[in-house]
Design an enzyme around this catalytic site. Structure first.
Site, PDB file in Angstrom:
ATOM      1  N   GLY A  14       9.135   9.485  18.738  1.00  0.00           N
ATOM      2  CA  GLY A  14       8.277   9.857  19.859  1.00  0.00           C
ATOM      3  C   GLY A  14       7.293  10.939  19.460  1.00  0.00           C
ATOM      4  O   GLY A  14       7.315  11.438  18.331  1.00  0.00           O
ATOM      5  N   ASP A  15       6.377  11.234  20.377  1.00  0.00           N
ATOM      6  CA  ASP A  15       5.384  12.295  20.175  1.00  0.00           C
ATOM      7  C   ASP A  15       4.477  12.046  18.974  1.00  0.00           C
ATOM      8  O   ASP A  15       4.036  12.982  18.316  1.00  0.00           O
ATOM      9  CB  ASP A  15       6.067  13.670  20.028  1.00  0.00           C
ATOM     10  CG  ASP A  15       6.936  13.981  21.223  1.00  0.00           C
ATOM     11  OD1 ASP A  15       6.556  13.602  22.338  1.00  0.00           O
ATOM     12  OD2 ASP A  15       8.004  14.597  21.041  1.00  0.00           O
ATOM     13  N   LYS A  18       0.546   8.803  20.902  1.00  0.00           N
ATOM     14  CA  LYS A  18       0.206   7.528  21.537  1.00  0.00           C
ATOM     15  C   LYS A  18      -0.879   7.694  22.605  1.00  0.00           C
ATOM     16  O   LYS A  18      -1.760   6.855  22.741  1.00  0.00           O
ATOM     17  CB  LYS A  18       1.468   6.915  22.167  1.00  0.00           C
ATOM     18  CG  LYS A  18       2.521   6.532  21.132  1.00  0.00           C
ATOM     19  CD  LYS A  18       3.808   6.061  21.771  1.00  0.00           C
ATOM     20  CE  LYS A  18       4.606   7.146  22.443  1.00  0.00           C
ATOM     21  NZ  LYS A  18       5.260   8.111  21.541  1.00  0.00           N
ATOM     22  N   GLY A  42       5.420  11.964  27.568  1.00  0.00           N
ATOM     23  CA  GLY A  42       4.368  12.946  27.843  1.00  0.00           C
ATOM     24  C   GLY A  42       3.225  12.634  26.908  1.00  0.00           C
ATOM     25  O   GLY A  42       3.269  12.997  25.743  1.00  0.00           O
ATOM     26  N   HIS A  43       2.240  11.898  27.376  1.00  0.00           N
ATOM     27  CA  HIS A  43       1.161  11.459  26.501  1.00  0.00           C
ATOM     28  C   HIS A  43      -0.071  12.331  26.723  1.00  0.00           C
ATOM     29  O   HIS A  43      -0.610  12.389  27.817  1.00  0.00           O
ATOM     30  CB  HIS A  43       0.879   9.970  26.736  1.00  0.00           C
ATOM     31  CG  HIS A  43       2.040   9.096  26.340  1.00  0.00           C
ATOM     32  ND1 HIS A  43       2.070   7.743  26.492  1.00  0.00           N
ATOM     33  CD2 HIS A  43       3.232   9.428  25.754  1.00  0.00           C
ATOM     34  CE1 HIS A  43       3.228   7.261  26.022  1.00  0.00           C
ATOM     35  NE2 HIS A  43       3.943   8.274  25.592  1.00  0.00           N
ATOM     36  N   GLN A 223       7.974   6.777  23.896  1.00  0.00           N
ATOM     37  CA  GLN A 223       8.987   7.151  22.892  1.00  0.00           C
ATOM     38  C   GLN A 223       8.639   6.497  21.545  1.00  0.00           C
ATOM     39  O   GLN A 223       7.463   6.293  21.280  1.00  0.00           O
ATOM     40  CB  GLN A 223      10.394   6.764  23.359  1.00  0.00           C
ATOM     41  CG  GLN A 223      10.908   7.601  24.523  1.00  0.00           C
ATOM     42  CD  GLN A 223      10.435   7.124  25.878  1.00  0.00           C
ATOM     43  OE1 GLN A 223      10.532   5.964  26.198  1.00  0.00           O
ATOM     44  NE2 GLN A 223       9.926   8.027  26.707  1.00  0.00           N
TER      45      GLN A 223
HETATM   46  P1  IMO Z   1       6.822  10.190  24.273  1.00  0.00           P
HETATM   47  O1  IMO Z   1       6.462   8.906  24.956  1.00  0.00           O
HETATM   48  C1  IMO Z   1       9.922  12.456  22.216  1.00  0.00           C
HETATM   49  C2  IMO Z   1      14.041  11.959  23.591  1.00  0.00           C
HETATM   50  C3  IMO Z   1      14.699  13.135  24.259  1.00  0.00           C
HETATM   51  C4  IMO Z   1      16.150  12.877  23.896  1.00  0.00           C
HETATM   52  C5  IMO Z   1      16.252  11.376  23.947  1.00  0.00           C
HETATM   53  C6  IMO Z   1      16.789  10.829  25.243  1.00  0.00           C
HETATM   54  O2  IMO Z   1       6.096  11.376  24.737  1.00  0.00           O
HETATM   55  O3  IMO Z   1       6.765  10.008  22.783  1.00  0.00           O
HETATM   56  P2  IMO Z   1      15.855  10.632  27.731  1.00  0.00           P
HETATM   57  O4  IMO Z   1      15.226  11.643  28.623  1.00  0.00           O
HETATM   58  O5  IMO Z   1      14.978   9.467  27.418  1.00  0.00           O
HETATM   59  O6  IMO Z   1      17.227  10.229  28.166  1.00  0.00           O
HETATM   60  O7  IMO Z   1      16.097  11.411  26.344  1.00  0.00           O
HETATM   61  O8  IMO Z   1      14.938  10.872  23.735  1.00  0.00           O
HETATM   62  N1  IMO Z   1      12.754  11.544  24.192  1.00  0.00           N
HETATM   63  C7  IMO Z   1      11.562  11.758  23.642  1.00  0.00           C
HETATM   64  N2  IMO Z   1      11.228  12.440  22.511  1.00  0.00           N
HETATM   65  N3  IMO Z   1       8.960  11.859  22.942  1.00  0.00           N
HETATM   66  C8  IMO Z   1       9.277  11.158  24.046  1.00  0.00           C
HETATM   67  O9  IMO Z   1       8.369  10.419  24.718  1.00  0.00           O
HETATM   68  C9  IMO Z   1      10.623  11.123  24.463  1.00  0.00           C
HETATM   69  N4  IMO Z   1      11.281  10.573  25.511  1.00  0.00           N
HETATM   70  C10 IMO Z   1      12.584  10.822  25.321  1.00  0.00           C
HETATM   71  O10 IMO Z   1      14.241  14.344  23.766  1.00  0.00           O
HETATM   72  O11 IMO Z   1      16.391  13.287  22.569  1.00  0.00           O
HETATM   73 MG    MG Z   2       6.055  13.336  24.200  1.00  0.00          MG
END
Ligand code: IMO
Ligand code: MG
Length: 421
Positions: A14-15, A18, A42-43, A223
């Site tokens: 993730g992060d 995107k 969080g985009h 993610q």
């Molecule tokens: P974007 O779309 C980074 C991580 C959380 C945790 C695990 C499970 O911005 O890339 P959850 O709340 O889904 O049950 O958490 O996944 N996680 C992310 N890490 N970017 C994200 O979204 C994430 N969405 C969930 O930190 O380790």
């Molecule tokens: Mg994020």
């Protein structure tokens, strides 16, 4: 001739950036659709001096005339959605004009969030490090066939169904010995549901397939592949299919309709929350990556764990998703490093391998290939020919290793800081 659904996916934890890339590409697609995840995403978008973080709203929202679809694979929190709509309305955009929501998307109840917190508290040291947005419990209810969907809010017996599910959750929370106010956030949530009723609530599968009869669409993953429920570092994952198949199930689209698969990765790795991370750095290099890359969560503000690029994991993600185009983010954050490392193999029990093992939580020694740093500022460069030779070699190496061309290089958060090849 029918059009294709192209897909943007994060290939790491993730992060990856995107939001920025969807915003860049959205100029070419009249519609953008989210197909999984929810407000755990969080985009971040930066353009013309504005900065935004979108959570459930697709990152195409700021493009003129765009249609933005929240698909059936999404878990949807009306409260965060209403907040997001408030923010974009300040930009003069009418969310009701530009967003359609699948009736089959799952609803996150206030008690799903409480249950998320209760589960994490009960897990102690084994906690996932969830964003606590209720994602896991909502998908759990979907799969166990107890969930509520957006379309249910229009039914006369919605309140009864809500109470039934809420009480079920309160029982689960009690069993976990978690203290909370059972009505927390409920009034606000009910108000937000009224707000949702003003949107176009659609049969997403028909909407998307009819759209694709004559217009292309971009699917925006949330993610990343290493957080995928099936192929990620289980159990330290999110609860949805973050890989390409998720776009089919999450929008009601056949695999034959998928066109290009854009796979996004950062020139280094980050992870937020718990779970294995073979190339994690605990030294000052890790700290430097965090500072230079501003690696703090867009949703939770948590500092992100940082490490060198892991090509073993990345190649695995490329395979899982059938990536056709790679997009490399944040290489400008490596401008000031004398040496840049990429992990090309793992050493496990004295044996070297480039296949991701079943368990990556223990006993992995990353084997690195080193590159001389380019030691110059990439962030202002807009033409490929102006890139330093050492950087071009670094890119060539990665393309060879991964077997897929890098078609976009991002050199800064802004829409314009992008080189297409
Ligand atoms: P974007 O779309 C980074 C991580 C959380 C945790 C695990 C499970 O911005 O890339 P959850 O709340 O889904 O049950 O958490 O996944 N996680 C992310 N890490 N970017 C994200 O979204 C994430 N969405 C969930 O930190 O380790
Ligand atoms: Mg994020």
């Amino acid at each position: 001739m029918s059009s294709k659904l192209d897909v943007v996916l994060g290939l790491q934890w993730g992060d990856e950036g995107k939001g920025k890339i969807v915003d860049v590409l959205a100029g070419r697609y009249p519609a953008v659709a989210r197909f999984q995840g929810g407000p755990n995403a969080g985009h971040s978008l930066h353009f013309e001096g504005h900065s935004f973080v979108v959570r459930s709203i697709p990152s195409g929202i700021f493009r003129e005339g765009s249609t933005n679809i929240i698909g059936n694979g999404v878990v949807f929190d009306p409260v965060t959605f209403r907040e997001e709509c408030g923010n974009i309305a300040k930009m003069g955009i009418d969310p009701k004009e530009k967003i359609v929501i699948s009736k089959k998307a799952s609803l996150i109840l206030p008690t799903h969030r409480l249950l998320d917190a209760a589960n994490e508290a009960a897990a102690g040291k084994g906690k996932i490090g969830s964003t606590l947005k209720g994602i896991g419990p909502t998908y759990t209810d979907k799969i166990s066939r107890n969930g509520l969907r957006i379309g249910d809010i229009l039914a006369p017996d919605f309140k009864e169904k809500f109470e039934k599910l809420k009480n079920r959750h309160l029982g689960q929370i009690k069993a976990l010995n978690y203290e909370c106010d059972p009505d927390q956030g409920e009034k606000e949530w009910m108000d937000a549901l009224e707000f949702i009723k003003g949107f176009k609530l659609v049969d997403c599968e028909f909407f998307v397939n009819e759209w694709l009869e004559d217009k292309p669409m971009l699917a925006e993953g949330a993610q990343g592949s290493m957080l995928d429920i099936d192929y990620g570092s289980y159990p330290f994952v999110t609860s949805s299919s973050t890989t390409v198949g998720g776009a089919c199930t999450g929008l009601g689209v056949a695999p034959s309709k998928i066109g290009r698969v854009f796979g996004i990765f950062k020139a280094y790795c980050t992870r937020v929350g718990s779970g294995p991370f073979p190339t994690e750095l605990f030294d000052e290099t890790g700290e430097k990556l965090r500072q230079v890359g501003h690696e703090f969560g867009a949703v939770t503000g948590r500092p992100r764990r940082c490490g060198w690029l892991d090509l073993v994991a990345l190649k695995y993600s490329v395979m899982l998703n059938g990536v056709t185009d790679l997009i490399m983010m944040k290489s400008d954050c490596l401008d000031d490093f004398d040496t840049i490392k990429v992990c090309t193999e793992y050493e496990v029990d004295g044996q070297r391998t480039s296949r991701l093992p079943f368990d990556i939580s223990n006993g992995i020694e990353p084997v690195y290939t080193e590159f001389p740093g380019w030691k110059s500022d990439l962030s202002g460069i807009r033409k490929e020919e102006d890139l330093p030779e050492s950087f071009k070699n670094y890119i060539k190496f990665m393309e060879n290793y991964l077997g897929v061309p890098i078609s976009i290089i991002s050199l800064g958060p802004d829409r314009d800081a992008t080189i297409e090849r």
